[in-house]
Design a protein around this motif. Structure first.
Motif, PDB file in Angstrom:
ATOM      1  N   ILE A  44       9.109  -3.444  -2.282  1.00 17.41           N
ATOM      2  CA  ILE A  44       8.675  -2.837  -3.297  1.00 17.41           C
ATOM      3  C   ILE A  44       9.907  -1.775  -3.615  1.00 17.41           C
ATOM      4  CG2 ILE A  44       6.412  -2.090  -2.804  1.00 17.41           C
ATOM      5  CD1 ILE A  44       7.104   0.549  -1.426  1.00 17.41           C
ATOM      6  N   ASP A  45      10.225  -1.330  -4.920  1.00 12.33           N
ATOM      7  CA  ASP A  45      11.380  -0.647  -5.538  1.00 12.33           C
ATOM      8  C   ASP A  45      10.959   0.735  -5.137  1.00 12.33           C
ATOM      9  OD1 ASP A  45       9.835   0.375  -7.441  1.00 12.33           O
ATOM     10  OD2 ASP A  45      10.773  -1.102  -8.758  1.00 12.33           O
ATOM     11  N   ALA A  46      12.145   1.600  -5.589  1.00 12.07           N
ATOM     12  CA  ALA A  46      12.150   3.103  -5.468  1.00 12.07           C
ATOM     13  C   ALA A  46      11.036   3.854  -5.980  1.00 12.07           C
ATOM     14  CB  ALA A  46      13.269   3.546  -5.937  1.00 12.07           C
ATOM     15  N   GLU A  47      10.243   3.082  -6.937  1.00 16.68           N
ATOM     16  CA  GLU A  47       9.208   3.684  -7.540  1.00 16.68           C
ATOM     17  C   GLU A  47       7.933   3.136  -6.943  1.00 16.68           C
ATOM     18  OE1 GLU A  47       9.305   6.315  -9.693  1.00 16.68           O
ATOM     19  OE2 GLU A  47      11.410   6.160 -10.120  1.00 16.68           O
ATOM     20  N   GLY A  48       7.882   2.198  -6.110  1.00 12.38           N
ATOM     21  CA  GLY A  48       6.823   1.592  -5.365  1.00 12.38           C
ATOM     22  C   GLY A  48       6.088   0.446  -6.027  1.00 12.38           C
ATOM     23  N   ASN A  49       7.090   0.116  -7.084  1.00 14.43           N
ATOM     24  CA  ASN A  49       6.537  -1.200  -7.814  1.00 14.43           C
ATOM     25  C   ASN A  49       6.888  -2.575  -7.121  1.00 14.43           C
ATOM     26  OD1 ASN A  49       6.103   0.075 -10.433  1.00 14.43           O
ATOM     27  ND2 ASN A  49       8.196   0.444 -10.490  1.00 14.43           N
ATOM     28  N   LYS A  50       5.968  -3.503  -7.196  1.00 15.73           N
ATOM     29  CA  LYS A  50       6.269  -4.693  -6.392  1.00 15.73           C
ATOM     30  C   LYS A  50       7.418  -5.453  -6.827  1.00 15.73           C
ATOM     31  CE  LYS A  50       3.390  -7.943  -7.398  1.00 15.73           C
ATOM     32  NZ  LYS A  50       2.344  -9.207  -7.775  1.00 15.73           N
ATOM     33  N   VAL A  51       8.158  -6.087  -5.800  1.00 13.52           N
ATOM     34  CA  VAL A  51       9.186  -6.809  -6.232  1.00 13.52           C
ATOM     35  C   VAL A  51       9.072  -8.076  -5.326  1.00 13.52           C
ATOM     36  CG1 VAL A  51      11.815  -6.881  -5.957  1.00 13.52           C
ATOM     37  CG2 VAL A  51      10.757  -4.886  -6.548  1.00 13.52           C
ATOM     38  N   GLY A  52       8.664  -9.232  -5.916  1.00 14.61           N
ATOM     39  CA  GLY A  52       8.290 -10.505  -5.420  1.00 14.61           C
ATOM     40  C   GLY A  52       7.245 -10.674  -4.745  1.00 14.61           C
ATOM     41  N   SER A  53       6.811 -11.520  -4.306  1.00 14.83           N
ATOM     42  CA  SER A  53       5.549 -12.037  -3.828  1.00 14.83           C
ATOM     43  C   SER A  53       4.869 -11.290  -2.531  1.00 14.83           C
ATOM     44  CB  SER A  53       5.408 -13.456  -3.787  1.00 14.83           C
ATOM     45  OG  SER A  53       5.821 -14.089  -4.875  1.00 14.83           O
ATOM     46  N   VAL A  54       3.704 -11.333  -2.231  1.00 18.71           N
ATOM     47  CA  VAL A  54       3.068 -10.643  -1.171  1.00 18.71           C
ATOM     48  C   VAL A  54       2.892 -11.771  -0.190  1.00 18.71           C
ATOM     49  CG1 VAL A  54       0.897 -10.210  -0.134  1.00 18.71           C
ATOM     50  CG2 VAL A  54       1.609  -9.265  -2.384  1.00 18.71           C
ATOM     51  N   GLN A  55       3.575 -11.248   1.176  1.00 19.02           N
ATOM     52  CA  GLN A  55       3.778 -12.247   2.316  1.00 19.02           C
ATOM     53  C   GLN A  55       2.814 -11.979   3.352  1.00 19.02           C
ATOM     54  OE1 GLN A  55       7.537 -11.839   3.859  1.00 19.02           O
ATOM     55  NE2 GLN A  55       8.758 -12.210   1.840  1.00 19.02           N
ATOM     56  N   VAL A  56       1.849 -12.913   3.550  1.00 23.32           N
ATOM     57  CA  VAL A  56       0.811 -12.659   4.462  1.00 23.32           C
ATOM     58  C   VAL A  56       1.433 -12.915   5.791  1.00 23.32           C
ATOM     59  CG1 VAL A  56      -1.595 -13.389   5.281  1.00 23.32           C
ATOM     60  CG2 VAL A  56      -1.107 -13.391   2.815  1.00 23.32           C
ATOM     61  N   ILE A  57       0.991 -11.902   6.589  1.00 21.66           N
ATOM     62  CA  ILE A  57       1.743 -12.266   8.286  1.00 21.66           C
ATOM     63  C   ILE A  57       0.770 -12.765   9.077  1.00 21.66           C
ATOM     64  CG2 ILE A  57       2.641 -10.670  10.277  1.00 21.66           C
ATOM     65  CD1 ILE A  57       3.579  -8.619   8.209  1.00 21.66           C
ATOM     66  N   THR A  58      -0.384 -12.450   9.003  1.00 24.59           N
ATOM     67  CA  THR A  58      -1.432 -13.154   9.943  1.00 24.59           C
ATOM     68  C   THR A  58      -2.915 -12.790   9.161  1.00 24.59           C
ATOM     69  OG1 THR A  58      -2.135 -13.294  12.105  1.00 24.59           O
ATOM     70  CG2 THR A  58      -2.041 -10.996  10.995  1.00 24.59           C
ATOM     71  N   THR A  59      -3.653 -13.850   9.447  1.00 25.90           N
ATOM     72  CA  THR A  59      -5.008 -13.699   8.989  1.00 25.90           C
ATOM     73  C   THR A  59      -5.984 -13.826  10.278  1.00 25.90           C
ATOM     74  OG1 THR A  59      -4.481 -14.730   6.887  1.00 25.90           O
ATOM     75  CG2 THR A  59      -6.774 -14.850   7.638  1.00 25.90           C
ATOM     76  N   LEU A  60      -7.283 -13.151  10.032  1.00 24.48           N
ATOM     77  CA  LEU A  60      -8.110 -13.165  11.313  1.00 24.48           C
ATOM     78  C   LEU A  60      -8.677 -14.795  11.313  1.00 24.48           C
ATOM     79  CD1 LEU A  60     -10.504 -10.173  10.783  1.00 24.48           C
ATOM     80  CD2 LEU A  60      -8.905 -10.425  12.576  1.00 24.48           C
ATOM     81  N   PRO A  61      -8.736 -15.236  12.602  1.00 17.86           N
ATOM     82  CA  PRO A  61      -9.300 -16.539  12.652  1.00 17.86           C
ATOM     83  C   PRO A  61     -10.359 -16.870  12.356  1.00 17.86           C
ATOM     84  CG  PRO A  61      -8.918 -15.478  15.151  1.00 17.86           C
ATOM     85  CD  PRO A  61      -8.650 -14.552  13.997  1.00 17.86           C
ATOM     86  N   THR A  62     -11.364 -16.020  12.326  1.00 15.67           N
ATOM     87  CA  THR A  62     -12.833 -16.273  11.746  1.00 15.67           C
ATOM     88  C   THR A  62     -12.960 -15.153  10.483  1.00 15.67           C
ATOM     89  OG1 THR A  62     -13.759 -14.665  13.286  1.00 15.67           O
ATOM     90  CG2 THR A  62     -13.676 -16.946  13.841  1.00 15.67           C
TER      91      THR A  62
END
Length: 330
Positions: free
Chosen positions: A222-240
């Motif tokens: 995010i930038d200084a104002e909280g706007n999204k910069v780039g794409s969301v990166q998923v770190i992990t997902t529940l296995p079920t």
């Protein structure tokens, strides 16, 4: 035997929730600090600079606090937030000020147009507070996690879990707007959980967030104002798939980038930067966690505090809990 052990560990890691020791043998287990005797649901927990724990709950207008360092702590009222009946998250602002999201609570949400961001002053030990102002946040039925922008410390981002968007509130100008929306913030159409984005944490230029309905921990620049910069990166997902009995709630990060997340119905998981998850509290080890809701890192970074909502469904009421878990060095 050695090859068999390696294979077991690999399989556990692939499963996503490795039931292995956090460190040592046996690993440290959570210890109970406080538990409500009545049906009080603790929604979130915040560590004040004094070391006191600030608790947000449902069904009351009062923010409360306790001292986790004494043998038998008791909760004390800190400040009442108008006619609210529930509070969600707390974020620190400069000069002993804190932002608190509150409103008229209903199951899985708040009455529309009752939510507001309260700015409160909290000082002293034991802490005492007063309401400085309240900023209405219309058009939302949920303000969940809160995080103050590092370069705009009087502005906070709030998770609108139901609408799947990030709200931005400037506590100086009182301006409220939508910072951004993204499919990663919504519930993903989960028929069992109507909530998407939940806990928020900002580290540097990165905003980390859990998503209850999608069962993810993710981050985005995010930038200084909280706007999204780039794409969301998923770190992990529940296995079920995420359900009411298998859902992330709030979380915190340690100095090494490990996340510690509350996972319903009865555990806390450590999520390494590479996404590997390990159960570190609950799930049959140490005290039973009754609906864990939030995790916060202690001031010294050597332990985490855990809050729970309790269990009101059975014949015996179990009130919300506060627990502590010692961490291994990372």
């Amino acid at each position: 035997m050695h090859l068999l052990l390696v294979r077991v560990l690999v399989l556990l890691s692939l499963a996503g929730l490795a039931e292995v020791a956090a460190c040592g043998n046996p690993p440290p287990s959570a210890t109970s600090i406080y538990q409500y005797a009545n049906a009080t649901f603790i929604e979130n927990i915040f560590v004040l600079p004094s070391g006191y724990l600030l608790l947000s709950t449902f069904d009351t207008a009062n923010l409360v606090a306790l001292d986790p360092r004494v043998a038998s702590p008791t909760v004390r009222n800190v400040v009442a937030l108008g006619n609210t009946t529930g509070h969600t998250a707390v974020a620190a602002l400069p000069n002993n000020l804190y932002a608190v999201a509150a409103g008229e609570h209903t199951p899985f949400g708040f009455v529309n147009n009752t939510m507001a961001l309260y700015v409160v002053s909290i000082t002293g030990a034991p802490p005492r507070g007063s309401v400085v102002t309240s900023i209405p946040v219309p058009g939302t039925m949920m303000m969940n996690g809160l995080a103050a922008l590092p370069r705009r410390p009087y502005t906070v981002l709030s998770a609108d879990s139901i609408a799947g968007r990030l709200l931005r509130i400037n506590t100086i100008t009182r301006q409220v707007d939508v910072a951004w929306t993204d499919a990663a913030l919504g519930s993903g159409g989960n028929p069992d959980i109507p909530l998407g984005v939940n806990g928020l944490k900002i580290v540097g230029d990165w905003l980390y967030f859990t998503n209850s309905g999608q069962g993810t921990l993710a981050r985005v620049r995010i930038d200084a104002e909280g706007n999204k910069v780039g794409s969301v990166q998923v770190i992990t997902t529940l296995p079920t798939p995420a359900t009411m009995a298998n859902a992330y709630d709030d979380f915190d990060l340690d100095r090494c980038g490990n996340a510690y997340a509350a996972l319903h119905p009865d555990k806390v998981v450590k999520i390494a930067p590479n996404g590997v998850q390990t159960v570190v509290a609950g799930n049959g080890t140490g005290p039973t966690l009754e609906s864990p809701t939030a995790v916060k890192l202690a001031l010294d970074g050597k332990s985490i505090y855990i809050s729970t909502g309790g269990n009101f469904a059975g014949p015996t009421i179990t009130g919300g809990q506060v627990l502590n878990l010692k961490l291994c060095s990372c």
